[in-house]
Design a protein around this motif. Structure first.
Motif, PDB file in Angstrom:
ATOM      1  N   TYR A  60      53.095  17.096  34.707  1.00  0.00           N
ATOM      2  CA  TYR A  60      52.155  18.173  35.041  1.00  0.00           C
ATOM      3  C   TYR A  60      51.861  19.031  33.807  1.00  0.00           C
ATOM      4  N   ASP A  61      52.881  19.284  32.997  1.00  0.00           N
ATOM      5  CA  ASP A  61      52.659  20.058  31.771  1.00  0.00           C
ATOM      6  C   ASP A  61      51.640  19.355  30.884  1.00  0.00           C
ATOM      7  N   TYR A  62      51.806  18.055  30.774  1.00  0.00           N
ATOM      8  CA  TYR A  62      50.877  17.280  29.946  1.00  0.00           C
ATOM      9  C   TYR A  62      49.444  17.481  30.450  1.00  0.00           C
ATOM     10  N   LEU A  63      49.309  17.566  31.767  1.00  0.00           N
ATOM     11  CA  LEU A  63      47.972  17.712  32.371  1.00  0.00           C
ATOM     12  C   LEU A  63      47.567  19.186  32.503  1.00  0.00           C
ATOM     13  N   ASP A  64      48.378  20.073  31.972  1.00  0.00           N
ATOM     14  CA  ASP A  64      48.095  21.507  32.070  1.00  0.00           C
ATOM     15  C   ASP A  64      47.937  21.935  33.539  1.00  0.00           C
ATOM     16  N   VAL A  65      48.818  21.399  34.344  1.00  0.00           N
ATOM     17  CA  VAL A  65      48.841  21.753  35.771  1.00  0.00           C
ATOM     18  C   VAL A  65      50.099  22.591  35.997  1.00  0.00           C
ATOM     19  N   HIS A  66      49.905  23.804  36.502  1.00  0.00           N
ATOM     20  CA  HIS A  66      51.035  24.735  36.616  1.00  0.00           C
ATOM     21  C   HIS A  66      51.059  25.406  37.980  1.00  0.00           C
ATOM     22  N   PHE A  67      52.251  25.742  38.399  1.00  0.00           N
ATOM     23  CA  PHE A  67      52.413  26.357  39.722  1.00  0.00           C
ATOM     24  C   PHE A  67      53.187  27.660  39.608  1.00  0.00           C
ATOM     25  N   ASP A  68      52.840  28.609  40.481  1.00  0.00           N
ATOM     26  CA  ASP A  68      53.622  29.844  40.538  1.00  0.00           C
ATOM     27  C   ASP A  68      54.924  29.594  41.282  1.00  0.00           C
ATOM     28  N   TYR A  69      54.873  28.694  42.243  1.00  0.00           N
ATOM     29  CA  TYR A  69      56.073  28.397  43.022  1.00  0.00           C
ATOM     30  C   TYR A  69      56.305  26.904  43.111  1.00  0.00           C
ATOM     31  N   VAL A 118      42.483  12.876  25.807  1.00  0.00           N
ATOM     32  CA  VAL A 118      42.941  12.096  26.973  1.00  0.00           C
ATOM     33  C   VAL A 118      42.776  12.929  28.247  1.00  0.00           C
ATOM     34  N   ASN A 119      43.162  14.191  28.163  1.00  0.00           N
ATOM     35  CA  ASN A 119      42.973  15.088  29.299  1.00  0.00           C
ATOM     36  C   ASN A 119      41.504  15.195  29.688  1.00  0.00           C
ATOM     37  N   SER A 120      40.651  15.298  28.678  1.00  0.00           N
ATOM     38  CA  SER A 120      39.219  15.441  28.981  1.00  0.00           C
ATOM     39  C   SER A 120      38.685  14.192  29.667  1.00  0.00           C
TER      40      SER A 120
END
Ligand code: ARG
Length: 561
Positions: free
Chosen positions: A244-253, A416-418
């Motif tokens: 998820y970090d690689y994909l810049d996907v983050h969660f508060d919880y 790659v993300n793009s």
């Protein structure tokens, strides 16, 4: 700009004694900026020919003293379309105004919105099926936050389902003589053990039952199994986080279904008092049928006769907890569309029992498909790991041009993300799409690299702005670019209102095409004086728009490419 034109038209209609609110839309006709097609509706209502009404309106507008400040031309084409071209002065004054606004002119909101996305299952690696919910969910989160809302992202891990009992069973048999505390294993072990055990359970009913028994005990809080559960959880979640970090996907919880279990004593006590909860052969069920249902919606089971809880119970417990902790105005779920019946049941239970009265919406995402237009699989028929897909995209992009080989890792990862994200987000989230790595990696076409390239190419031309934007427009490609930029506020507002990131992705593509056209037709670096100054201001804003919108989609700009 549409609103401004609508105001003028509405004012005119009033003067002509027509009681009507009109709409102005962008025109698709070459050389026409906007159009209004409402003369047809007025014609029906007032029993006149549309052409006559359209002429009345345009003639009246032409009488206006400030006509030339606003319009370049307004005329009627048969049988009654009103075509509008706006003045250069209006375009530029609107642009100057837009440039002073925060948030690219998007309106502000302030709701509290929980977004449930990702939803991976602990002990199993992320696979392609997890891509869309993560990318779309994060984009919606970014957009809603940009608009001023308080967003709360929750990953909702599947951390207490059947797979946990299976893996624990596997561990116990692989380390028969070791105390649970002392058992050590790594991710690789986990990645082998889950498929092995799930295969075994399909073949051997006795093993399956023993695994189910472990799962049930785990759900009841068995302290010994919890020791192993925690080891599996930590290992697996740190791997999920890495991707998820690689994909810049983050969660508060990083709550999981197991956290919902902590709410059950309180929630079940509450539910037991509700009339709508019924006993059916020992199981607790709630009827959720409604009168105008077109399909049969079965009752929702919240506790089985043996006391076990279900997927639905954990979602209800989670809603219970979210209401208690966050008092959200809305909870939205970005989860595979194939779970839509399930969410209908859960939402109805939440409403009917009064657990939650705010908005509950399931944005059901489509699947990423292979060339056969079926959900993406590996050659051997298994689900393709997300990491493998990422690596394939990386390899494909490197192969494309020799110079890509020497690219900085950081830049390569951004590209790659793009590729992954733009491929995904250009589709309405409800649709399935075919993932064609080659096509989506190209620098030409409707791809992430194309937008990034557009930005970088224009960025090279920019210098410090030192003047005001004049009232001039120099040619058609220039005009098109300025008009397109004026759409940005509405695009963001609409994408946010509909919770549809593809509205932004499609605008980004259209803007890039227009900006590239401008680039090819105006040799900016050879220019001097006012025109150079004006172009610099427009292009600087263009790149601010590109960058801001790309950010919202989770796409970041490399240094070079
Ligand atoms: N873990 C679930 C699955 O793999 C998805 C979770 C979706 N979110 C939710 N609140 N139910 O199907």
């Amino acid at each position: 700009m549409n609103t401004q034109l609508e105001n003028i038209l509405n004012e005119t209609l009033k003067e002509l004694n027509y009681d009507y609110k009109t709409k102005v839309v962008k025109s698709n006709i070459e050389g026409v900026d906007f159009q209004c097609d409402d003369a047809f509706k007025l014609a029906k209502e007032y029993h006149k020919a549309p052409f006559v009404i359209a002429e009345e309106i345009t003639n009246k507008i032409k009488e206006n003293q400030n006509f030339s400040d606003i319009f370049k031309e307004i005329n009627v084409s048969k049988p009654g379309f009103i075509n509008i071209n706006v003045s250069d002065k209006l375009i530029n004054s609107s642009l100057r105004e837009l440039m002073t606004k925060e948030k690219l002119g998007a309106t502000l909101e302030n709701e509290t919105i929980v977004i449930d996305y990702g939803g991976p299952n602990v002990a199993k690696p992320l696979h392609v099926g997890h891509l869309r919910t993560a990318i779309i969910g994060q984009a919606i989160n970014n957009i809603l936050k940009f608009k001023g809302n308080k967003t709360i992202g929750d990953v909702h891990l599947g951390d207490i389902g059947a797979q946990m009992g299976q893996v624990i069973y596997g561990i116990i048999h692989d380390f028969p003589d070791t105390k649970y505390e002392d058992i050590e294993f790594d991710l690789e072990y986990l990645n082998v053990t889950y498929p092995k055990m799930s295969g075994l359970c399909k073949e051997d009913e006795k093993v399956r039952q023993e695994c189910a028994e472990i799962t049930k005990k785990l759900q009841e809080g068995d302290p010994n199994y919890q020791i192993l559960w925690k080891k599996i959880f930590d290992l697996s979640v740190s791997d999920i986080k890495r991707i998820y970090d690689y994909l810049d996907v983050h969660f508060d919880y990083w709550y999981g279904e197991s956290d919902a279990y902590k709410q059950f004593p309180e929630m079940m006590a509450y539910l037991d008092k509700q009339d709508c909860v019924k006993l059916d052969n020992g199981a607790k069920i709630i009827d959720v049928k409604e009168e105008d249902d077109k399909i049969d919606i079965p009752p929702c089971i919240i506790q089985k006769s043996d006391g076990a809880y279900l997927y639905a119970t954990s979602d209800l417990g989670t809603i219970w907890q979210r209401q208690k902790d966050f008092h959200p105005d809305e909870i939205l779920y970005v989860v595979d569309a194939r779970q839509s019946m399930y969410f209908t049941q859960v939402f109805r239970v939440a409403k009917k029992t009064g657990i939650y009265n705010g908005k509950l919406i399931h944005y059901g995402n489509g699947t990423v498909n292979g060339k056969d237009n079926k959900p993406f699989k590996t050659r051997t028929g298994g689900a393709l790991k997300l990491e493998e897909l990422i690596n394939e995209v990386k390899e494909e992009f490197i192969k494309l041009r020799p110079e890509n080989q020497n690219m900085a890792t950081e830049d390569l990862d951004k590209i790659v993300n793009s590729i992954l994200k733009f491929a995904d987000l250009q589709n309405d989230l409800t649709r399935n799409y075919i993932f064609d790595i080659k096509k989506f990696s190209e620098v030409n076409g409707k791809t992430g690299p194309y937008i990034l390239y557009t930005y970088l190419r224009i960025n090279k031309l920019l210098s410090q702005n030192d003047g005001e934007l004049s009232d001039k427009i120099y040619n058609d490609t220039d005009r098109n670019l300025r008009l397109k930029l004026l759409e940005v506020s509405k695009v963001i507002d609409e994408a946010s209102k509909e919770r549809r990131p593809h509205i932004i992705a499609n605008y980004l593509y259209e803007l890039s095409v227009i900006a590239n056209n401008f680039y090819q037709n105006n040799h900016v670096s050879n220019l001097e004086g006012q025109i150079k100054n004006d172009y610099n201001i427009v292009l600087t804003y263009n790149n601010l728009v590109l960058k801001t919108l790309l950010d919202l989609l989770g796409i970041h700009i490399p240094k070079t490419m």
